[in-house]
Write a protein that holds these residues in place. Structure first.
Motif: not given
Length: 338
Positions: A55-75, A77-79
């Motif tokens: 508790x108290x330490x910095x946290x980042x959470x990342x969410x990526x959305x794209x169209x169904x035909x697009x593959x997610x190969x980038x994992x 951190x979101x910059x």
């Protein structure tokens, strides 16, 4: 078919959640991604970045959305996010929370303050600022900040259906914690309805590129003893960025000086002074709280038998105005001896 309002060169709509451990940003990211994938039919991914998992330490959470035909190969951190959700507004003191926000992006902040003050602290010269008092909502509904923030995020991400998140909330709590389903649904709905928006400068103004943080000192240039410039460092002793939005408030007229709070406090926050009692005998009397060491765990409130310590919101400036520094007590003791 669900259409994303804007995407980057890889076809992603990206959300970055900035928080501290204990506010539920990690779970919020998982639930947000689940609602987008199972409800809206989008492709999506979620992962988090954190350090000591406390508790108290910095946290980042990342969410990526794209169209169904697009593959997610980038994992990675979101910059360059389209949306930044700031669960704890005091993070700006140590973390560049708006770093890399895309043109036309939205910054959502959990705050009860005026938008002009928040924009000034975040150094926002342009863009859309969304504000929701998620902490007050959570305290009133006896839930957590993350559900209220999800409600506001769904208002921002209008391509997502709020009913999908309501279904996710129900599935998340109904088996192990069924009594929390309705309070969290109310919290989500209030976050959705109570978020407010203000445009600062030009929402489409071009932003600077993401600046990747680099270490200032290395093994050859580190000063003897080292310097910790993160939250709760040994120089400024500022724990405001690690508190979860609540503090103990001391009511001296109700205190019986039993020291139960001092026994329960893990950080020695309570300031005492030796003074004569009604009979003239020297006794220890509680003077107040040194908030520079207080992390808001509220253990003292739980053990106080006389209601001299109560829970209150960590309003801006309250801790500084009511802080009783330890050195004051030491000086008072020296004056008594003399």
């Amino acid at each position: 078919m669900t259409m994303l309002p804007q995407t980057n060169e890889l076809g992603f709509y990206e959300i970055r959640l900035e928080s501290i451990g204990g506010l539920g940003a990690n779970l919020a990211g998982k639930m947000l991604a689940e609602a987008g994938v199972n409800g809206a039919g989008l492709n999506g991914s979620n992962f988090s970045s954190y350090g000591s998992e406390k508790k108290g330490s910095p946290v980042k959470s990342f969410v990526r959305f794209c169209a169904p035909e697009v593959e997610i190969r980038d994992h990675s951190p979101i910059e360059r996010p389209n949306v930044v959700g700031i669960f704890h507004e005091a993070l700006y003191k140590t973390v560049d929370v708006t770093n890399g926000l895309r043109p036309g992006g939205v910054v959502l902040v959990n705050s009860a303050r005026d938008s002009a003050e928040v924009a000034r602290d975040l150094k926002m010269a342009h863009g859309t600022l969304a504000i929701v008092d998620a902490l007050s909502i959570a305290m009133q509904e006896r839930t957590k900040v993350n559900t209220a923030m999800l409600g506001a995020l769904f208002r921002i991400c209008s391509f997502l259906n709020p009913d999908d998140m309501r279904a996710v909330i129900t599935r998340t709590f109904e088996k192990k914690l069924p009594h929390l389903v309705e309070p969290n649904l109310r919290t989500f709905d209030r976050g959705y309805e109570e978020v407010s928006f203000v445009t600062i400068g030009s929402a489409e103004h071009e932003t600077a590129e993401y600046t990747r943080p680099e270490p200032l000192l290395g093994y050859k240039t580190q000063e003897p003893g080292g310097i910790l410039n993160v939250i709760a460092n040994s120089i400024t002793k500022d724990l405001s960025g690690s508190r979860q939005g609540v503090l103990p408030e001391f009511h001296k007229d109700l205190c019986i000086n039993c020291a139960a709070c001092d026994t329960a406090c893990p950080d020695f926050c309570f300031v005492w002074d030796r003074q004569p009692d009604k009979r003239g005998n020297l006794q220890m009397f509680l003077q107040g709280i040194d908030y520079q060491y207080c992390k808001g765990c509220l253990k003292c409130v739980e053990v106080c038998p006389s209601a001299a310590l109560t829970e209150r919101l960590d309003d801006a400036g309250f801790a500084d105005q009511h802080l009783v520094p330890q050195r004051t007590a030491f000086r008072m003791k020296e004056e008594t001896v003399q």
